[in-house]
Design a protein around this motif. Structure first.
Motif, PDB file in Angstrom:
ATOM      1  N   ASN A  11       0.856  -1.192   0.000  1.00  0.00           N
ATOM      2  CA  ASN A  11       0.000   0.000   0.000  1.00  0.00           C
ATOM      3  C   ASN A  11       0.886   1.234   0.000  1.00  0.00           C
ATOM      4  O   ASN A  11       1.989   1.226   0.545  1.00  0.00           O
ATOM      5  CB  ASN A  11      -0.916   0.012   1.220  1.00  0.00           C
ATOM      6  N   PHE A  12       0.385   2.320  -0.598  1.00  0.00           N
ATOM      7  CA  PHE A  12       1.154   3.560  -0.723  1.00  0.00           C
ATOM      8  C   PHE A  12       0.465   4.685   0.036  1.00  0.00           C
ATOM      9  O   PHE A  12      -0.769   4.780   0.062  1.00  0.00           O
ATOM     10  CB  PHE A  12       1.275   3.957  -2.194  1.00  0.00           C
ATOM     11  N   TYR A  13       1.291   5.572   0.628  1.00  0.00           N
ATOM     12  CA  TYR A  13       0.787   6.692   1.412  1.00  0.00           C
ATOM     13  C   TYR A  13       1.605   7.937   1.081  1.00  0.00           C
ATOM     14  O   TYR A  13       2.830   7.869   0.932  1.00  0.00           O
ATOM     15  CB  TYR A  13       0.921   6.441   2.915  1.00  0.00           C
ATOM     16  N   GLY A  14       0.928   9.070   1.022  1.00  0.00           N
ATOM     17  CA  GLY A  14       1.603  10.352   0.941  1.00  0.00           C
ATOM     18  C   GLY A  14       1.378  11.123   2.231  1.00  0.00           C
ATOM     19  O   GLY A  14       0.351  10.947   2.902  1.00  0.00           O
ATOM     20  N   VAL A  15       2.330  11.955   2.591  1.00  0.00           N
ATOM     21  CA  VAL A  15       2.220  12.788   3.794  1.00  0.00           C
ATOM     22  C   VAL A  15       2.338  14.248   3.383  1.00  0.00           C
ATOM     23  O   VAL A  15       3.276  14.627   2.673  1.00  0.00           O
ATOM     24  CB  VAL A  15       3.318  12.453   4.822  1.00  0.00           C
TER      25      VAL A  15
ATOM     26  N   VAL B  50      -1.632  11.987   6.776  1.00  0.00           N
ATOM     27  CA  VAL B  50      -1.356  10.827   5.934  1.00  0.00           C
ATOM     28  C   VAL B  50      -2.524  10.615   4.978  1.00  0.00           C
ATOM     29  O   VAL B  50      -3.684  10.563   5.395  1.00  0.00           O
ATOM     30  CB  VAL B  50      -1.136   9.567   6.788  1.00  0.00           C
ATOM     31  N   PHE B  51      -2.217  10.492   3.691  1.00  0.00           N
ATOM     32  CA  PHE B  51      -3.232  10.279   2.664  1.00  0.00           C
ATOM     33  C   PHE B  51      -2.987   8.924   2.002  1.00  0.00           C
ATOM     34  O   PHE B  51      -1.844   8.575   1.683  1.00  0.00           O
ATOM     35  CB  PHE B  51      -3.154  11.367   1.588  1.00  0.00           C
ATOM     36  N   THR B  52      -4.053   8.179   1.757  1.00  0.00           N
ATOM     37  CA  THR B  52      -3.924   6.903   1.058  1.00  0.00           C
ATOM     38  C   THR B  52      -5.245   6.573   0.372  1.00  0.00           C
ATOM     39  O   THR B  52      -6.309   7.091   0.738  1.00  0.00           O
ATOM     40  CB  THR B  52      -3.516   5.777   2.023  1.00  0.00           C
ATOM     41  N   HIS B  53      -5.179   5.711  -0.628  1.00  0.00           N
ATOM     42  CA  HIS B  53      -6.369   5.359  -1.409  1.00  0.00           C
ATOM     43  C   HIS B  53      -7.419   4.689  -0.517  1.00  0.00           C
ATOM     44  O   HIS B  53      -7.079   3.880   0.347  1.00  0.00           O
ATOM     45  CB  HIS B  53      -5.983   4.408  -2.541  1.00  0.00           C
ATOM     46  N   PRO B  54      -8.691   4.999  -0.698  1.00  0.00           N
ATOM     47  CA  PRO B  54      -9.743   4.337   0.079  1.00  0.00           C
ATOM     48  C   PRO B  54      -9.686   2.814  -0.071  1.00  0.00           C
ATOM     49  O   PRO B  54      -9.309   2.303  -1.127  1.00  0.00           O
ATOM     50  CB  PRO B  54     -11.046   4.893  -0.526  1.00  0.00           C
TER      51      PRO B  54
ATOM     52  N   GLU C  42      -3.477  12.660  11.530  1.00  0.00           N
ATOM     53  CA  GLU C  42      -4.673  12.614  10.673  1.00  0.00           C
ATOM     54  C   GLU C  42      -4.469  11.589   9.564  1.00  0.00           C
ATOM     55  O   GLU C  42      -3.472  11.628   8.840  1.00  0.00           O
ATOM     56  CB  GLU C  42      -4.970  13.983  10.087  1.00  0.00           C
ATOM     57  N   PHE C  43      -5.424  10.659   9.437  1.00  0.00           N
ATOM     58  CA  PHE C  43      -5.369   9.599   8.437  1.00  0.00           C
ATOM     59  C   PHE C  43      -6.557   9.787   7.499  1.00  0.00           C
ATOM     60  O   PHE C  43      -7.710   9.664   7.911  1.00  0.00           O
ATOM     61  CB  PHE C  43      -5.430   8.225   9.112  1.00  0.00           C
ATOM     62  N   LEU C  44      -6.280  10.116   6.249  1.00  0.00           N
ATOM     63  CA  LEU C  44      -7.331  10.452   5.290  1.00  0.00           C
ATOM     64  C   LEU C  44      -7.349   9.457   4.137  1.00  0.00           C
ATOM     65  O   LEU C  44      -6.336   9.258   3.457  1.00  0.00           O
ATOM     66  CB  LEU C  44      -7.106  11.868   4.742  1.00  0.00           C
ATOM     67  N   GLU C  45      -8.491   8.815   3.934  1.00  0.00           N
ATOM     68  CA  GLU C  45      -8.649   7.923   2.790  1.00  0.00           C
ATOM     69  C   GLU C  45      -9.107   8.758   1.592  1.00  0.00           C
ATOM     70  O   GLU C  45     -10.293   8.877   1.302  1.00  0.00           O
ATOM     71  CB  GLU C  45      -9.656   6.825   3.110  1.00  0.00           C
TER      72      GLU C  45
END
Length: 285
Positions: A182-186, A191-195, A219-222
Motif C-alpha cells: 500500500n502507498f501513502y503520501g504525507v 497521511v493520505f492513502t487510497h480508500p 490525521e489519516f485520510l482515505e
C-alpha cells in the motif's frame, strides 16, 4: 520442513498437488502471508478474517473455522520451530476436470500452508526506496487476495528493470497502490492513502498503521492521490506484511520532499516496531 495439507502435517517430499487442481489451472484460489516475530504470529486475527473474506468473495466454502485454522497454523509453527519469518497459506477450489464452471459440491477445497523466509528490510527502512510509476492494468477486484497475480508480477518486474524497489500503480492518473504494497503520501503532517475499496487490497499493515495514526493524533485520510500531486508531498511511504513501513524518497526521477525519510514516516516506523513487540510478547512460546 513440515507442510500443512488439508489438516495434516507432511514432510516436503511427501506433498503432491493434483495436476487438475484449479489453483494450478485457473489461479482459482486465495492466499495469505502471516508474519512471525520471535516465535509468535503478528496480527493473526486480521489475517484470518481477510483470508475467510477472500474465500467467501470467490465462493469457496472453507471446511474450517477461524479457530481451527489458527490452531493448525500454530501447530505448523511449532513443528517447524519457526522463530522469525512467515507462513504462506492458500486455498484453491480443489481438483476437478478442467472446466470453467465450478465443480460439484463433492470437490474438496485444497488448503496448504508452509513457512517462508522473511527478514526485516533494515537498509530500505533506514535510507528509503525509489518507486516507478506504472499503469494499473489489473482486474477490478483487487480487494480479494487472489492467486491471480500476473498483473502484479509484471509490474514488479518492470519496476525492477527500471532500477526501482517497487512499482507505484495508477488508474487514469490516480494512484492506487504498489504491486505488493500500500502507498501513502504525507502532507502538512497528515497521511493520505487510497480508500479501501475494490481497487486496492486493504493490507493488514495498512489497518495497523491507520490505528496507530488515530491513536497518536496523526490525521489519516482515505483520499485518492494524483500522479501530478506527488511532487507536492512532504513524505511518502509504503507498507506490507513483509516490508512493514518503508520510506519512499523518489518516484522515477522525481524527489519526494527533501529526498530523505521524513518525521511522520519515522514516527510510524517506531510505533509499528513497538506494536510488534507488544503483540508478540504476550504470546506463550
Amino acid at each position: 520442513m513440515y507442510i500443512l495439507v488439508n489438516g495434516e502435517y507432511k514432510k516436503r517430499d511427501e506433498v503432491a498437488i493434483d495436476l487438475e487442481d484449479r489453483g494450478h489451472q485457473f489461479g482459482d484460489g486465495v492466499y495469505e502471508v502471516i508474519r512471525v516475530y520471535d516465535g509468535a504470529f503478528f496480527a493473526m486475527k486480521e489475517h484470518m478474517e481477510r483470508f475467510i473474506r477472500s474465500a467467501e468473495e470467490i465462493k469457496i466454502d472453507l471446511p474450517y473455522t477461524i479457530g481451527e485454522l489458527t490452531g493448525q497454523l500454530e501447530e505448523l509453527l511449532r513443528l517447524n520451530k519457526t522463530e522469525d519469518g512467515g507462513i504462506y497459506m492458500q486455498v484453491t477450489r480443489g481438483a476437478a476436470a478442467r472446466k470453467h464452471l465450478f465443480p460439484g459440491k463433492d470437490t474438496r477445497p485444497e488448503l496448504t500452508a508452509y513457512p517462508i523466509p522473511c527478514s526485516k528490510p533494515a537498509k530500505e527502512q533506514e535510507v528509503g526506496i525509489s518507486l516507478s510509476l506504472l499503469e494499473d492494468v489489473r482486474w477490478l477486484r483487487c480487494d480479494i487476495k487472489s492467486l491471480n497475480l500476473l498483473g502484479n508480477v509484471l509490474a514488479k518486474q518492470e519496476a525492477h528493470d527500471r532500477g526501482a524497489y517497487e512499482a507505484l500503480l495508477h488508474r487514469s492518473g490516480m494512484i492506487t497502490e504498489g504491486s505488493s504494497s500500500n502507498f501513502y503520501g504525507v502532507k502538512n503532517g497528515s497521511v493520505f492513502t487510497h480508500p479501501a475499496n475494490n481497487l486496492i487490497l486493504n493490507g493488514v499493515t495498512r489497518m495497523k498503521v491507520e490505528e496507530l495514526c488515530r491513536q497518536n493524533g496523526i490525521e489519516f485520510l482515505e483520499e485518492r492521490l494524483s500522479t501530478e500531486g506527488l511532487v507536492s508531498l512532504d513524505e511518502a511511504f509504503i507498507t506490507s506484511t513483509t516490508s512493514e513501513v518503508i520510506p519512499v524518497i523518489k518516484v522515477d526521477e522525481g524527489k519526494i520532499g527533501e529526498g530523505i525519510p521524513g518525521p511522520v514516516t519515522r514516527k510510524l516506523q517506531k510505533l509499528f516496531d513497538e506494536l510488534i513487540a507488544k503483540e508478540t510478547k504476550v504470546v506463550e512460546k
